[in-house]
Design a protein around this motif. Structure first.
Motif, PDB file in Angstrom:
ATOM      1  N   THR A  22       0.814  -1.215   0.000  1.00 61.03           N
ATOM      2  CA  THR A  22       0.000   0.000   0.000  1.00 61.03           C
ATOM      3  C   THR A  22       0.849   1.267   0.000  1.00 61.03           C
ATOM      4  N   LEU A  23       2.057   1.187   0.497  1.00 52.21           N
ATOM      5  CA  LEU A  23       2.903   2.374   0.658  1.00 52.21           C
ATOM      6  C   LEU A  23       3.095   3.219  -0.605  1.00 52.21           C
ATOM      7  N   PRO A  24       3.232   2.640  -1.793  1.00 53.59           N
ATOM      8  CA  PRO A  24       3.431   3.485  -2.984  1.00 53.59           C
ATOM      9  C   PRO A  24       2.308   4.484  -3.259  1.00 53.59           C
ATOM     10  N   GLN A  29       0.074  12.327  -5.812  1.00 52.05           N
ATOM     11  CA  GLN A  29      -0.284  13.653  -5.323  1.00 52.05           C
ATOM     12  C   GLN A  29      -1.773  13.765  -5.012  1.00 52.05           C
ATOM     13  N   ASP A  30      -2.591  12.883  -5.574  1.00 54.80           N
ATOM     14  CA  ASP A  30      -4.034  12.952  -5.385  1.00 54.80           C
ATOM     15  C   ASP A  30      -4.575  11.977  -4.346  1.00 54.80           C
ATOM     16  N   PHE A  31      -3.698  11.278  -3.619  1.00 57.60           N
ATOM     17  CA  PHE A  31      -4.208  10.255  -2.709  1.00 57.60           C
ATOM     18  C   PHE A  31      -5.042  10.883  -1.596  1.00 57.60           C
ATOM     19  N   THR A  32      -6.043  10.133  -1.166  1.00 51.00           N
ATOM     20  CA  THR A  32      -6.903  10.546  -0.058  1.00 51.00           C
ATOM     21  C   THR A  32      -6.889   9.441   0.987  1.00 51.00           C
ATOM     22  N   VAL A  33      -7.448   9.729   2.139  1.00 48.11           N
ATOM     23  CA  VAL A  33      -7.532   8.707   3.186  1.00 48.11           C
ATOM     24  C   VAL A  33      -8.347   7.515   2.681  1.00 48.11           C
ATOM     25  N   MET A  34      -9.424   7.807   1.945  1.00 46.79           N
ATOM     26  CA  MET A  34     -10.275   6.741   1.415  1.00 46.79           C
ATOM     27  C   MET A  34      -9.508   5.890   0.398  1.00 46.79           C
ATOM     28  N   SER A  35      -8.736   6.522  -0.480  1.00 46.06           N
ATOM     29  CA  SER A  35      -7.979   5.731  -1.462  1.00 46.06           C
ATOM     30  C   SER A  35      -6.885   4.925  -0.786  1.00 46.06           C
ATOM     31  N   LEU A  36      -6.302   5.467   0.284  1.00 44.03           N
ATOM     32  CA  LEU A  36      -5.294   4.725   1.051  1.00 44.03           C
ATOM     33  C   LEU A  36      -5.936   3.501   1.707  1.00 44.03           C
ATOM     34  N   LEU A  37      -7.100   3.689   2.320  1.00 49.04           N
ATOM     35  CA  LEU A  37      -7.819   2.577   2.947  1.00 49.04           C
ATOM     36  C   LEU A  37      -8.207   1.533   1.908  1.00 49.04           C
ATOM     37  N   ASN A  38      -8.756   1.981   0.773  1.00 52.91           N
ATOM     38  CA  ASN A  38      -9.184   1.032  -0.259  1.00 52.91           C
ATOM     39  C   ASN A  38      -8.012   0.286  -0.870  1.00 52.91           C
ATOM     40  N   THR A  39      -6.891   0.970  -1.038  1.00 53.77           N
ATOM     41  CA  THR A  39      -5.707   0.295  -1.565  1.00 53.77           C
ATOM     42  C   THR A  39      -5.230  -0.767  -0.584  1.00 53.77           C
ATOM     43  N   PHE A  40      -5.244  -0.444   0.711  1.00 53.51           N
ATOM     44  CA  PHE A  40      -4.872  -1.435   1.725  1.00 53.51           C
ATOM     45  C   PHE A  40      -5.829  -2.630   1.685  1.00 53.51           C
ATOM     46  N   LEU A  41      -7.131  -2.354   1.634  1.00 56.30           N
ATOM     47  CA  LEU A  41      -8.112  -3.447   1.596  1.00 56.30           C
ATOM     48  C   LEU A  41      -7.940  -4.296   0.335  1.00 56.30           C
ATOM     49  N   PHE A  42      -7.653  -3.644  -0.789  1.00 58.00           N
ATOM     50  CA  PHE A  42      -7.433  -4.372  -2.041  1.00 58.00           C
ATOM     51  C   PHE A  42      -6.185  -5.248  -1.936  1.00 58.00           C
ATOM     52  N   GLN A  43      -5.112  -4.704  -1.376  1.00 56.18           N
ATOM     53  CA  GLN A  43      -3.878  -5.480  -1.212  1.00 56.18           C
ATOM     54  C   GLN A  43      -4.092  -6.644  -0.239  1.00 56.18           C
ATOM     55  N   LEU A  44      -4.887  -6.427   0.802  1.00 56.31           N
ATOM     56  CA  LEU A  44      -5.216  -7.496   1.741  1.00 56.31           C
ATOM     57  C   LEU A  44      -6.010  -8.591   1.034  1.00 56.31           C
ATOM     58  N   MET A  45      -6.952  -8.178   0.191  1.00 56.03           N
ATOM     59  CA  MET A  45      -7.730  -9.150  -0.567  1.00 56.03           C
ATOM     60  C   MET A  45      -6.820  -9.965  -1.496  1.00 56.03           C
ATOM     61  N   LEU A  46      -5.890  -9.291  -2.171  1.00 55.71           N
ATOM     62  CA  LEU A  46      -4.951 -10.004  -3.049  1.00 55.71           C
ATOM     63  C   LEU A  46      -4.068 -10.966  -2.261  1.00 55.71           C
ATOM     64  N   ALA A  47      -3.634 -10.549  -1.080  1.00 58.67           N
ATOM     65  CA  ALA A  47      -2.790 -11.420  -0.247  1.00 58.67           C
ATOM     66  C   ALA A  47      -3.564 -12.669   0.183  1.00 58.67           C
ATOM     67  N   ILE A  48      -4.823 -12.494   0.558  1.00 61.69           N
ATOM     68  CA  ILE A  48      -5.637 -13.642   0.965  1.00 61.69           C
ATOM     69  C   ILE A  48      -5.891 -14.561  -0.227  1.00 61.69           C
ATOM     70  N   ILE A  49      -6.170 -13.972  -1.387  1.00 62.69           N
ATOM     71  CA  ILE A  49      -6.372 -14.780  -2.599  1.00 62.69           C
ATOM     72  C   ILE A  49      -5.102 -15.566  -2.913  1.00 62.69           C
ATOM     73  N   CYS A  50      -3.970 -14.913  -2.806  1.00 62.50           N
ATOM     74  CA  CYS A  50      -2.684 -15.580  -3.059  1.00 62.50           C
ATOM     75  C   CYS A  50      -2.479 -16.729  -2.082  1.00 62.50           C
ATOM     76  N   TYR A  51      -2.793 -16.501  -0.820  1.00 63.45           N
ATOM     77  CA  TYR A  51      -2.632 -17.543   0.199  1.00 63.45           C
ATOM     78  C   TYR A  51      -3.592 -18.710  -0.050  1.00 63.45           C
ATOM     79  N   LEU A  52      -4.853 -18.400  -0.320  1.00 59.03           N
ATOM     80  CA  LEU A  52      -5.844 -19.456  -0.533  1.00 59.03           C
ATOM     81  C   LEU A  52      -5.560 -20.258  -1.800  1.00 59.03           C
TER      82      LEU A  52
END
Length: 134
Positions: A22-24, A29-52
């Motif tokens: 999520t760090l990138p 320049q346009d990132f918002t708290v919501m986009s940061l949260l959604n990017t984290f949730l998306f990366q978490l979803m990808l990590a779980i998919i990768c694990y499963l």
């Protein structure tokens, strides 16, 4: 993720890999708290998919498909990058929190809701899998 997961700390491994991925978004320049949260949730979803799936290619294909749909078909900006030719047009003139603002669909409330639902089902699948193995 593999190093922490090998020690049996899969929850920590999924969390740490999601935070690092999520760090990138902080460089946009346009990132918002919501986009940061959604990017984290998306990366978490990808990590779980990768694990499963036990396969990084599956989560990579999912990520690529997500990006193609948002960017090339719906015409939404992707992390602040706007494509000028797409199947549909995304209007950022009247962009709001519900539409993601200038960051695009990844900054919208709809994405938060969609990712929340997906993570709920993936977490239950992960929990069921871990109970079965125990």
């Amino acid at each position: 993720m593999n190093a922490l997961g090998a020690d049996g700390k899969i929850t920590q491994a999924l969390f740490v890999s999601s935070v690092v991925a999520t760090l990138p978004i902080l460089l946009s320049q346009d990132f918002t708290v919501m986009s940061l949260l959604n990017t984290f949730l998306f990366q978490l979803m990808l990590a779980i998919i990768c694990y499963l799936a036990d396969n990084v290619i599956v989560s990579s294909l999912f990520s690529a498909g997500w990006s193609i749909v948002i960017y090339s078909i719906f015409g939404s900006s992707l992390n602040g990058q706007l494509l000028h030719h797409s199947l549909f047009t995304y209007d950022i003139e009247n962009a709001s929190v519900s539409s993601g603002g200038t960051i695009g669909f990844m900054g919208s409330l709809y994405t938060t809701l969609l990712l929340g639902i997906a993570l709920f089902f993936l977490y239950n699948r992960l929990k069921h899998l871990n109970e079965t193995e125990s």
